[in-house]
Design a protein around this motif. Structure first.
Motif, PDB file in Angstrom:
ATOM      1  N   GLU A 135      33.730  42.490  35.066  1.00 54.03           N
ATOM      2  CA  GLU A 135      33.647  43.682  34.223  1.00 54.03           C
ATOM      3  C   GLU A 135      32.201  43.912  33.774  1.00 54.03           C
ATOM      4  O   GLU A 135      31.720  45.044  33.749  1.00 54.03           O
ATOM      5  CB  GLU A 135      34.556  43.549  32.999  1.00 54.03           C
ATOM      6  CG  GLU A 135      34.482  44.748  32.080  1.00 54.03           C
ATOM      7  CD  GLU A 135      35.241  44.583  30.768  1.00 54.03           C
ATOM      8  OE1 GLU A 135      35.539  45.632  30.164  1.00 54.03           O
ATOM      9  OE2 GLU A 135      35.499  43.447  30.342  1.00 54.03           O
ATOM     10  N   TYR A 136      31.493  42.855  33.427  1.00 50.52           N
ATOM     11  CA  TYR A 136      30.102  42.967  32.995  1.00 50.52           C
ATOM     12  C   TYR A 136      29.220  43.438  34.151  1.00 50.52           C
ATOM     13  O   TYR A 136      28.343  44.280  33.980  1.00 50.52           O
ATOM     14  CB  TYR A 136      29.593  41.627  32.472  1.00 50.52           C
ATOM     15  CG  TYR A 136      30.103  41.240  31.109  1.00 50.52           C
ATOM     16  CD1 TYR A 136      31.409  41.496  30.705  1.00 50.52           C
ATOM     17  CD2 TYR A 136      29.285  40.584  30.221  1.00 50.52           C
ATOM     18  CE1 TYR A 136      31.872  41.121  29.458  1.00 50.52           C
ATOM     19  CE2 TYR A 136      29.734  40.201  28.965  1.00 50.52           C
ATOM     20  CZ  TYR A 136      31.031  40.473  28.597  1.00 50.52           C
ATOM     21  OH  TYR A 136      31.486  40.105  27.363  1.00 50.52           O
ATOM     22  N   ALA A 154      29.849  47.076  34.711  1.00 48.31           N
ATOM     23  CA  ALA A 154      29.222  47.867  33.645  1.00 48.31           C
ATOM     24  C   ALA A 154      27.728  47.995  33.902  1.00 48.31           C
ATOM     25  O   ALA A 154      27.144  49.063  33.701  1.00 48.31           O
ATOM     26  CB  ALA A 154      29.481  47.230  32.280  1.00 48.31           C
ATOM     27  N   LYS A 183      31.381  52.589  27.038  1.00 46.40           N
ATOM     28  CA  LYS A 183      32.514  52.144  26.228  1.00 46.40           C
ATOM     29  C   LYS A 183      33.451  53.267  25.796  1.00 46.40           C
ATOM     30  O   LYS A 183      34.530  53.014  25.274  1.00 46.40           O
ATOM     31  CB  LYS A 183      32.047  51.352  25.013  1.00 46.40           C
ATOM     32  CG  LYS A 183      31.419  52.148  23.921  1.00 46.40           C
ATOM     33  CD  LYS A 183      31.013  51.249  22.753  1.00 46.40           C
ATOM     34  CE  LYS A 183      30.465  52.090  21.642  1.00 46.40           C
ATOM     35  NZ  LYS A 183      31.328  52.233  20.523  1.00 46.40           N
ATOM     36  N   PHE A 208      34.779  50.648  29.408  1.00 46.83           N
ATOM     37  CA  PHE A 208      34.490  49.223  29.391  1.00 46.83           C
ATOM     38  C   PHE A 208      34.649  48.708  27.965  1.00 46.83           C
ATOM     39  O   PHE A 208      34.549  49.476  27.004  1.00 46.83           O
ATOM     40  CB  PHE A 208      33.058  48.938  29.874  1.00 46.83           C
ATOM     41  CG  PHE A 208      32.866  49.084  31.354  1.00 46.83           C
ATOM     42  CD1 PHE A 208      33.357  48.133  32.240  1.00 46.83           C
ATOM     43  CD2 PHE A 208      32.179  50.173  31.883  1.00 46.83           C
ATOM     44  CE1 PHE A 208      33.180  48.261  33.608  1.00 46.83           C
ATOM     45  CE2 PHE A 208      31.992  50.309  33.247  1.00 46.83           C
ATOM     46  CZ  PHE A 208      32.496  49.360  34.110  1.00 46.83           C
ATOM     47  N   SER A 209      34.847  47.414  27.829  1.00 46.65           N
ATOM     48  CA  SER A 209      34.876  46.819  26.498  1.00 46.65           C
ATOM     49  C   SER A 209      33.491  46.960  25.869  1.00 46.65           C
ATOM     50  O   SER A 209      32.495  47.147  26.580  1.00 46.65           O
ATOM     51  CB  SER A 209      35.250  45.336  26.587  1.00 46.65           C
ATOM     52  OG  SER A 209      34.200  44.599  27.210  1.00 46.65           O
ATOM     53  N   LYS A 255      31.653  44.712  24.589  1.00 46.84           N
ATOM     54  CA  LYS A 255      30.768  43.628  25.054  1.00 46.84           C
ATOM     55  C   LYS A 255      30.244  43.890  26.463  1.00 46.84           C
ATOM     56  O   LYS A 255      29.069  43.663  26.745  1.00 46.84           O
ATOM     57  CB  LYS A 255      31.504  42.289  25.009  1.00 46.84           C
ATOM     58  CG  LYS A 255      31.728  41.778  23.607  1.00 46.84           C
ATOM     59  CD  LYS A 255      32.416  40.432  23.609  1.00 46.84           C
ATOM     60  CE  LYS A 255      32.616  39.933  22.191  1.00 46.84           C
ATOM     61  NZ  LYS A 255      33.266  38.618  22.164  1.00 46.84           N
ATOM     62  N   ALA A 256      31.103  44.380  27.339  1.00 45.48           N
ATOM     63  CA  ALA A 256      30.663  44.685  28.708  1.00 45.48           C
ATOM     64  C   ALA A 256      29.674  45.851  28.692  1.00 45.48           C
ATOM     65  O   ALA A 256      28.672  45.834  29.411  1.00 45.48           O
ATOM     66  CB  ALA A 256      31.860  45.014  29.596  1.00 45.48           C
ATOM     67  N   TYR A 302      26.377  44.569  27.482  1.00 47.26           N
ATOM     68  CA  TYR A 302      25.739  43.813  28.559  1.00 47.26           C
ATOM     69  C   TYR A 302      25.107  44.770  29.570  1.00 47.26           C
ATOM     70  O   TYR A 302      23.952  44.605  29.966  1.00 47.26           O
ATOM     71  CB  TYR A 302      26.763  42.903  29.257  1.00 47.26           C
ATOM     72  CG  TYR A 302      26.171  42.134  30.405  1.00 47.26           C
ATOM     73  CD1 TYR A 302      25.543  40.914  30.182  1.00 47.26           C
ATOM     74  CD2 TYR A 302      26.209  42.623  31.712  1.00 47.26           C
ATOM     75  CE1 TYR A 302      24.967  40.205  31.228  1.00 47.26           C
ATOM     76  CE2 TYR A 302      25.642  41.931  32.763  1.00 47.26           C
ATOM     77  CZ  TYR A 302      25.022  40.717  32.516  1.00 47.26           C
ATOM     78  OH  TYR A 302      24.446  40.031  33.546  1.00 47.26           O
TER      79      TYR A 302
END
Length: 176
Positions: free
Chosen positions: A77-78, A81, A104, A111-112, A114-115, A118
């Motif tokens: 996922e990161y 992103a 996001k 995406f989350s 955090k992702a 990042y």
């Protein structure tokens, strides 16, 4: 109120314009993914390359920025992103904060947080001043905005979300 007297919104504040932009970006990502992942005949790839050279270059930059990290334990996922963020930076000339918000957004990439963070913070080879300048030139040439209006749009919470210094740079370089 009649339709004639109703003020129209600028193109960048109309929701369907952003929907079209998101669809185009995802199409670019899909086309570039097909180009890099396929090993079809040379006639197929050469015809595709003529249409997607700029798009392919941006996806190659995104791939290059992730390639050194691909063997590590970074979640997929990161990585996705980051690839999406690189595309936004390279093709749409967005600010870091606008990219984060787009990644996001429930109306964007979803995406989350955090992702998205990042992706927006691990971009490589992005000149944010240059992105601000490209956006400013678009506002100047296509929308005929004043330098003050351009600066406000570049820094607006509802606009491009560039920093004050990036907007200052862009507006100062408009006539050059």
């Amino acid at each position: 109120m009649s339709m004639k007297n109703r003020p129209s919104k600028p193109w960048y504040k109309v929701w369907w314009v952003w929907l079209i932009i998101v669809v185009v970006v995802f199409s670019v990502i899909g086309v570039s993914g097909e180009n890099s992942g396929s090993s079809s005949s040379s006639s197929d790839s050469s015809s595709t390359q003529t249409h997607s050279t700029p798009k392919k270059e941006s996806s190659q930059k995104a791939s290059a920025s992730v390639s050194s990290e691909s063997n590590s334990k970074i979640p997929n996922e990161y990585k996705n992103a980051l690839k999406s963020a690189q595309t936004y930076a390279d093709t749409m000339h967005m600010s870091k904060r606008a990219i984060y918000d787009q990644l996001k957004s429930k109306h964007g990439d979803q995406f989350s947080a955090k992702a998205a963070y990042y992706g927006a913070t691990h971009l490589k080879n992005v000149d944010w001043n240059k992105n601000a300048l490209k956006s400013a030139r678009t506002y100047d040439k296509e929308m005929h905005m004043s330098p003050n209006a351009i600066h406000d749009q570049l820094t607006s919470e509802y606009g491009d979300k560039f920093t004050q210094s990036q907007a200052d740079y862009a507006v100062s370089q408009l006539g050059k």
